[in-house]
Structures are given as C-alpha cells and as structure tokens.
Design an enzyme around this catalytic site. Sequence first.
Site, mmCIF file in Angstrom:
data_model
loop_
_atom_site.group_PDB
_atom_site.id
_atom_site.type_symbol
_atom_site.label_atom_id
_atom_site.label_comp_id
_atom_site.label_asym_id
_atom_site.label_seq_id
_atom_site.Cartn_x
_atom_site.Cartn_y
_atom_site.Cartn_z
ATOM 1 N N LYS A 298 45.040 50.469 36.248
ATOM 2 C CA LYS A 298 46.036 50.748 36.679
ATOM 3 C C LYS A 298 46.172 51.717 38.201
ATOM 4 O O LYS A 298 46.284 52.467 38.529
ATOM 5 C CB LYS A 298 47.246 50.804 36.040
ATOM 6 C CG LYS A 298 49.143 50.816 36.666
ATOM 7 C CD LYS A 298 49.516 51.877 34.704
ATOM 8 C CE LYS A 298 51.099 51.719 35.583
ATOM 9 N NZ LYS A 298 52.281 51.635 34.744
ATOM 10 N N SER B 102 55.566 48.799 33.882
ATOM 11 C CA SER B 102 54.255 48.151 35.225
ATOM 12 C C SER B 102 53.454 47.931 35.155
ATOM 13 O O SER B 102 52.621 48.330 36.043
ATOM 14 C CB SER B 102 55.013 49.586 36.156
ATOM 15 O OG SER B 102 54.405 50.318 35.143
ATOM 16 N N SER C 226 56.319 50.352 29.757
ATOM 17 C CA SER C 226 55.340 49.995 30.764
ATOM 18 C C SER C 226 53.671 49.701 30.622
ATOM 19 O O SER C 226 53.023 48.940 30.748
ATOM 20 C CB SER C 226 54.886 51.171 31.431
ATOM 21 O OG SER C 226 56.518 51.029 32.523
#
Length: 509
Positions: free
Chosen positions: A110, A185, A209
């Site tokens: 990420k 996210s 997330s």
Amino acid sequence: MAPSGLEKVLASLFWAVIGLLFAVFRVLSRKTAAPAAKLPSVRNPLLLVSATQLAKKIRRREVFEFPSGSRFDAALLEAAQVDRLIEEETGGEEVLEDRLPLLGVPLSVKSSYAFQGMPFTSGLCSRRGVIASVDAPPLTLLKRAGAIPLGTTNTSELCMWSESHNHLHGITRNPYDLERIPGGSSGGEGSLLAAAGSVIGVGSDIGGSIRMPAFFNGIFGHKTTPGVVSNENQYPPSSGRQEEYLSLGPMCRYAEDLKLMLKIMAGPNANMLSLNATVDLKKLRFFTIPHDSGSVWTHPVSKELMEIQRKVVERLEADLGVQVQEVCLPELSYSFQIWDTYMKLPDDEGKSPISFTELMGEPGHPAWPSWELLKRMVGKSDHTVAAIALGLMEMTHGSKPSKVIMQLKEDLQNKVDELLGTDGVFLYPSHPRVAPKHHHPLFRPFDFAYTGIINILGLPATQCPLGLNQEGLPLGVQVVAGKLQDHLTLELAVFLEKTFGGWRDPGAE
C-alpha cells in the site's frame, strides 16, 4: 438507548437530501444496460497457489524468477539472487523454510507505507515526487523473510475514504465489475490481489481499510490487535489517540497465508499472540450479530448478506456441533458516532490529532474546503469530492466530545469483552451491502461504521470471502475475537475457506 426524536429528524432530512442528489446523479450518469465489465480469467497456474505453497515450490527449485511488476528490473535481480541462494544452501529445504519462509514470493505494498525508493504519496497531489528513503518495519521484516516487493498500490486520498480514488494516481477498479469500487483505503491492494496480480499484500486499517477492500474484492484481510504490528513510517501518521485504533495486517487470496504473514510482520511482538497454539474450533463459543440494531445513519444490511451470514451459522452448527447464539447490542446503532468521537480525542499529553484540512494542505497551510469545493466545480482542485466533503464535515464538529457517546462506548466495550473472553468469536457484517458502483459511497458515507466500530473496540477481525452473489460480486463476513486472540479468527478463516470455497477467479465464467 433509542435514537432521540431530534436525531431521527436530522437523519431523515439528511437522507432526503442525499436521496435527491443520488437521483440526480443516477439520471446524469445513466448508461445503456450492458454486462458487467470484468477481467479475463487467470491463465498462469502459479497465480493460483498460496504464498505458502509458492515459497515451497521455489525452495524445491520448481519455479524460477517469478515475473514481477512495476519494480521489474530490481525484482528480477532479487529473484535471481533467490535462485543463487537456493543453489548455495547446504542445509536443505527445511533450513530455508525456517530462515526465509516467503523466499521469492511477490509482495505488493500500500502506498501509505514507506517502501525505500518507491512513491510515498497516499494519493495526495502535493506529495507528487515524494520517494520513501526507508522501509516501514513490517515491510523490512517481510523482505528479510524472502518476499520480493513488486511495487506500491493505490489508496483513497490521505487514506480516509472507502473508495480508492485520487487526482494523483486516478481511480482503482474492482476486478469483478470494473464499474464498481474496490473499497478503500487499501483498495489498490484488494483489487490487485483479487485479480491475481500479486500473491500477498499489506494494508492498514483505522476504520475498515483492510476489511472493506478485502470484502469488496473477495479476498482475506486481517485487522490485527492494535499494538502488535508496528505503525511506524506510514503517511499520514497517526496522532492524538489514533495509534490505539490503527492496525496493520496481511491481505491475501488464501487463508493459510494470513498466519504466516502475521508472524513475520509482528516481529518480536508475535509473542503477544498465540499463533502457534492449536485451535479446536469445536471448543469455542460462537455468536452472530446480524446487524447494528438499526442505526439511523447506516443502511440496513442487505438480504443477501443476512442470508449468507445465516448460512455460516448453519454450517458451524452442522459441521462443528456447536451452538451459535444470536446477540443484539443496541449500542452498535451508535457505531459511527463512537468512531467519530474517539478518532478526535487528544493523546495523554493533551495534544489533539492533526486535522484533515492540515493534511490536505501539506506542506503548506491547511486547506480551505469551501474554496476547494468551488475549484472542484470548475475542475481546478487537486482534491477529490470525498476529501473536500470530509474537510467540510470536520469544520462542523464541536470541540468537546459527547459524554453520552463516550459512555455508550464504555458500555459496549464491557459487553463485548465479557461476551468474548479468550474463547469467543462473533460474526458481523463487513459492510451492509456488496461493492457499490463508483462514487456511490458519497451518498452513503457512514456505512463503514460496521468495520470502524471494531477499531475503536480494539479487537482483531478477519474478513472472510463467502462466494459470489447472482451478479458475480463477492459476499463475505468479518469474524471478530477478543483482544490478542487473533489466532481464533485466523483458524476460523481456514474453516470458512474450506466450507465456502474462498477466493474465486474474477474472470471465471
């Protein structure tokens, strides 16, 4: 505690406005009906095995130089070094497995994690060109275990929205239906892993997330008990009391990889968990919570998700011989208010969290959301509508936390801790509906509360895929246990994978 009359009126007005905006949006974006666009089927058989099994094949020299992604040259060099290491190792496969359990396995990261030499942006245009100079500690540990990072993946702007869309890297799509969101996210991770573009990945979770992208993309994702996996070298950094609610964890297609990854990512803190303990599922106590007791701010759980959770209950009872008790926790109807209140609390030294508008304005002055909204209307703002809306919401909040909400949280915490103990597990929806279409979360902004409340309670949770619905979209449920009892949810994930089939190829007919 039932919602007050004023709260019901405010909620009714809010949803009336949202309904009108949503209707206008649908008219303006209406297209001729067409089959859902999705990816082609996976063709490379190496993409259909777990990290655990792939590492075994590499150690046995059944696989050479696994193809890589955006770090193509560096990853190929690292893969070649893996081949040489295997040739030079004289202690045998067992020694390599002990020292390098992920030897040669491709890993995606990420973009909110610091990954040396790679973009470190978190989707913020003002961070264009920012390159990480170090690795985040969990990434260092995974690399030491032999994993080969491919590159970084997309997030929502500043990691604070349920859709991975920003004006720096663009929009990420769901491989099961390209018109739908992959969540946020960690949506880039969820999408890439579901599409078999990477074998394992790492995400972070402060409101869902990891679990929402894992749910929308039909993969496994684990939110670790807070304080076990290091949160250092992330952007945006946690502040105030947010460190108590932020958790890092593994994301993958196969349940057996979760425990292996978590052991590595936790480093010396792995001793806090009982990851090597044998878990007898038949001796656990099981509970099911089918919804949030009717919050006025979240949408009702869809019938298909209520039904699949009921089927999980049936299989647990039939296959394990256990009794699953249905539980109602009225305090859950205030999940969003609880999450929102605790995310804004100051730390022990009285220092408040960094405001979202400050983060939006980095490295300069705080952003002015009203001005950014005007700029967005003429296509001139660097910020997404979602980020601007969050900034506007932040400006309307009072400075003092509600004592009523804080008491509700304490009551809920006591009930849940007593319910779970060290041998209890409960099922709870990962979201009230399957993956929505792009930008639709703007009209349903509080549905993340189903995952967010678990962060505030400090509990470990594993999102488990449960097959596809009639539209070919992933179904799932989150499995929650008591603090530091991560091994219970990870073991149940393995059971549910065997029972319901786990990840499905998004391109398969």
